[in-house]
Enzyme design. Structure first.
Site, PDB file in Angstrom:
ATOM      1  N   ASN A  20      52.227  42.065  56.585  1.00 11.14           N
ATOM      2  CA  ASN A  20      52.086  44.533  56.856  1.00 11.14           C
ATOM      3  C   ASN A  20      49.953  43.833  56.855  1.00 11.14           C
ATOM      4  OD1 ASN A  20      52.414  42.819  54.382  1.00 11.14           O
ATOM      5  ND2 ASN A  20      52.831  45.275  53.122  1.00 11.14           N
TER       6      ASN A  20
ATOM      7  N   SER B  31      58.693  39.992  49.007  1.00 11.83           N
ATOM      8  CA  SER B  31      59.269  40.190  48.274  1.00 11.83           C
ATOM      9  C   SER B  31      60.344  40.686  46.858  1.00 11.83           C
ATOM     10  CB  SER B  31      61.306  40.348  49.357  1.00 11.83           C
ATOM     11  OG  SER B  31      61.474  39.274  48.652  1.00 11.83           O
ATOM     12  N   VAL B  32      60.850  40.773  46.077  1.00 11.63           N
ATOM     13  CA  VAL B  32      61.869  40.417  45.222  1.00 11.63           C
ATOM     14  C   VAL B  32      62.221  39.306  44.993  1.00 11.63           C
ATOM     15  CG1 VAL B  32      62.805  41.083  43.192  1.00 11.63           C
ATOM     16  CG2 VAL B  32      61.248  43.046  43.693  1.00 11.63           C
ATOM     17  N   PRO B  33      63.345  39.218  45.910  1.00 13.72           N
ATOM     18  CA  PRO B  33      64.263  37.796  45.996  1.00 13.72           C
ATOM     19  C   PRO B  33      63.471  36.675  45.841  1.00 13.72           C
ATOM     20  CG  PRO B  33      64.948  39.676  47.354  1.00 13.72           C
ATOM     21  CD  PRO B  33      64.402  40.245  47.017  1.00 13.72           C
ATOM     22  N   THR B  34      62.447  36.931  46.704  1.00  9.36           N
ATOM     23  CA  THR B  34      61.620  35.393  47.497  1.00  9.36           C
ATOM     24  C   THR B  34      60.330  35.492  46.647  1.00  9.36           C
ATOM     25  OG1 THR B  34      61.545  36.449  49.296  1.00  9.36           O
ATOM     26  CG2 THR B  34      60.014  34.826  49.476  1.00  9.36           C
TER      27      THR B  34
ATOM     28  N   GLU C 183      52.723  40.139  43.247  1.00 11.93           N
ATOM     29  CA  GLU C 183      53.140  41.767  43.977  1.00 11.93           C
ATOM     30  C   GLU C 183      54.462  41.501  44.596  1.00 11.93           C
ATOM     31  OE1 GLU C 183      50.310  43.105  43.300  1.00 11.93           O
ATOM     32  OE2 GLU C 183      49.407  41.976  42.414  1.00 11.93           O
TER      33      GLU C 183
ATOM     34  N   CYS D 237      54.219  48.412  50.539  1.00 12.73           N
ATOM     35  CA  CYS D 237      54.679  48.454  49.272  1.00 12.73           C
ATOM     36  C   CYS D 237      54.317  49.345  48.034  1.00 12.73           C
ATOM     37  CB  CYS D 237      54.143  46.448  48.046  1.00 12.73           C
ATOM     38  SG  CYS D 237      52.661  46.180  48.162  1.00 12.73           S
TER      39      CYS D 237
ATOM     40  N   GLU E 158      63.673  49.538  48.274  1.00  9.37           N
ATOM     41  CA  GLU E 158      62.489  50.104  49.357  1.00  9.37           C
ATOM     42  C   GLU E 158      63.323  50.184  51.246  1.00  9.37           C
ATOM     43  OE1 GLU E 158      58.195  48.076  49.168  1.00  9.37           O
ATOM     44  OE2 GLU E 158      59.934  46.886  48.985  1.00  9.37           O
TER      45      GLU E 158
ATOM     46  N   GLU F 187      45.445  41.844  41.352  1.00 12.06           N
ATOM     47  CA  GLU F 187      44.870  41.487  42.746  1.00 12.06           C
ATOM     48  C   GLU F 187      43.891  42.550  42.106  1.00 12.06           C
ATOM     49  OE1 GLU F 187      46.909  39.030  45.569  1.00 12.06           O
ATOM     50  OE2 GLU F 187      47.438  40.855  46.013  1.00 12.06           O
TER      51      GLU F 187
END
Length: 498
Positions: free
Chosen positions: A161, A237-240, A258, A292, A395, A472
């Site tokens: 993004n 993403s959360v899973p990654t 993040e 996000c 999301e 960050e």
């Protein structure tokens, strides 16, 4: 690259990998994936993933640069970084156009992203000379001191993004602290990170200080497992994120994550309504909603719900959607066809669960024939939402605003925090005590009071809960790209019990 690129004309001919101070041709083209231009649906180029040998080369190149770079003073490092920032400023429009071709966001937004990138590099150039330790006096003239030292080779894994901006956000603090970086962009947006690599090279940093390897999950795994890597910073993403943490754990590597969000935006009846409406639009429709920290759960106090909805719908309908290279456009195309279908699927499901579409939420076909195969969705406002609906819990990452009524502060706080995410949050109110009270009680890494999605580089950004950890931007990020060494100096004789 031509800085006057228009939609459908960008040609990407050069290799997209970069290490040892130059672009590198891929060794093996068998697993290549097409990369699309979101606004037209045409193939922009091929993304050819790096294998084990290439990842190893890039990391070794980073390590040799690190040995030189880490020996420089902060002042010396700052000079190279300021030069890189200057070059980015000079080429802002050219980089922004490449970003638009690859990502689909409007040129107006992309230009801001490039500005944020050079500001970030400039900010950390300013911090580089200030890195210091402490001196601690001990009994009898003995003393200790601390040194803030670099970690070594850091890996940055970017999201699609904000491709160029994230590469700057990760590399600037890493470099300020004396590290080198191997950066892997998202396989969907491989085009602009390598432009940053060339700019650092032109600014005079050692060859190998910032490297770009292309690839998907497999290449990411090779980076996370490599024994010469000290740290992994990931946006996605959360899973990654969970997988990356697991891989980094095997080598006890530091991680910054993040991850996603489903942030609440709370609008009280005593707000300045005009600002709250602008805030809600900024919280949902930047980068086609693919952000996000977007405030996608908009809680509006019941008394002002009718006025709020009427005005928000009117303005949402008026958002110019279309050619992202056009200055007047305010919303471009979603990143990919599968993503567009996923977003439309969320809207369909929301309707089935009882939500009411007040506007938008359909595939949009611009009049311009060259855009007929682009991935456009008209911005959508959903009313009649409940906390248990999928569109309110998950999301969506698209231009979809879910609006929910509330009655009391206590009730809305409980509902706002009832999520596994905790990236951002927002509150609109004229009551100063309430504003700070709500900010204190929202479980999120950022709380915006009477604005939304404002992200100056001086301010730390990061998550609570499953939205990740580490930060960050801001001064604190130095702590995530360096390590502390304690040196204890004895000025007398050794005391021994033996």
């Amino acid at each position: 690259m031509n800085s006057h690129v228009s939609t459908g004309t960008l040609l990407v001919k050069e290799p997209l990998n970069f290490w040892g101070g130059a672009r590198v041709k891929p060794k093996d083209t068998k697993n290549s994936e097409p990369v699309y231009e979101p606004a037209t649906g045409r193939v922009l180029c091929d993304m050819i993933p790096c294998g084990e040998e290439e990842v190893d080369e890039a990391i070794k190149s980073a390590h040799s640069a690190y040995l030189k770079w880490s020996k420089l003073s902060g002042m010396e490092r700052a000079r190279f970084m300021l030069e890189a920032a200057r070059i980015i400023r000079e080429r802002r429009d050219e980089i922004a156009r490449a970003e638009v071709a690859n990502n689909g966001k409007s040129i107006t937004e992309a230009q801001v992203d490039i500005d944020v990138a050079w500001q970030c590099i400039e900010y950390y150039a300013g911090i580089a000379p200030t890195l210091s330790g402490q001196h601690i006096q001990l009994p009898g003239g003995s003393f200790a001191y601390t040194r803030r030292e670099p970690l070594g080779v850091c890996v940055g894994i970017g999201a699609w993004n904000y491709p160029f901006q994230i590469a700057a956000w990760k590399s600037a603090p890493a470099m300020a602290c004396g590290n080198a970086m191997v950066f892997k962009p998202s396989p969907m947006t491989p085009v602009t990170a390598v432009m940053l690599a060339e700019i650092y090279k032109e600014a005079g940093v050692p060859d190998g200080l910032f490297n770009v390897v292309q690839g998907g999950a497999e290449t990411g795994g090779l980076l996370c497992h490599h024994p010469m890597v000290a740290k992994v910073s990931f946006t996605g993403s959360v899973p990654t994120g969970k997988k990356i943490m697991e891989m980094a754990a095997k080598g006890v590597k530091q991680v910054t994550l993040e991850l996603g969000g489903k942030s609440p935006l709370i609008i009280f009846k005593d707000c300045e309504l005009e600002n709250a409406i602008k805030g809600a639009l900024m919280a949902n429709f930047l980068t086609q909603g693919e952000v996000c920290c977007n405030g996608t759960r908009v809680f509006v106090q019941r008394e002002i719900m009718p006025q709020f909805l009427e005005e928000v719908v009117k303005r949402t309908k008026a958002i110019p959607v279309g050619d992202p290279m056009c200055e007047a456009t305010r919303m471009g195309a979603l990143i990919s066809k599968p993503h567009m279908e996923k977003v439309l699927g969320f809207i369909k499901q929301a309707k089935e669960q009882g939500a009411k579409v007040l506007c938008g939420g359909e595939q949009f076909v611009p009049n311009d024939p060259k855009l007929k195969d682009g991935y456009f969705v008209s911005p959508c406002v959903l009313d009649n939402c409940r906390d248990d609906m999928t569109c309110v819990k998950e999301e969506i990452f698209g231009p979809v605003m879910s609006v929910l009524p509330f009655d009391t502060e206590e009730e809305v706080l409980q509902r706002a925090n009832n999520t596994t995410f905790g990236l951002a949050s927002g509150v609109f109110t004229r009551d100063i005590a309430r504003a700070h009270r709500v900010a204190e009680n929202l479980q999120a890494g950022t709380c915006y009071i009477n604005n939304y999605n404002v992200g100056p580089v001086e301010v730390p950004f990061g998550g609570y809960k499953m939205s990740g950890f580490g930060r960050e931007n801001g001064q604190v990020t130095i702590e995530y790209y360096s390590q502390l060494k304690t040196v204890v100096v004895e000025m007398g004789d050794v005391e021994s019990i033996f």
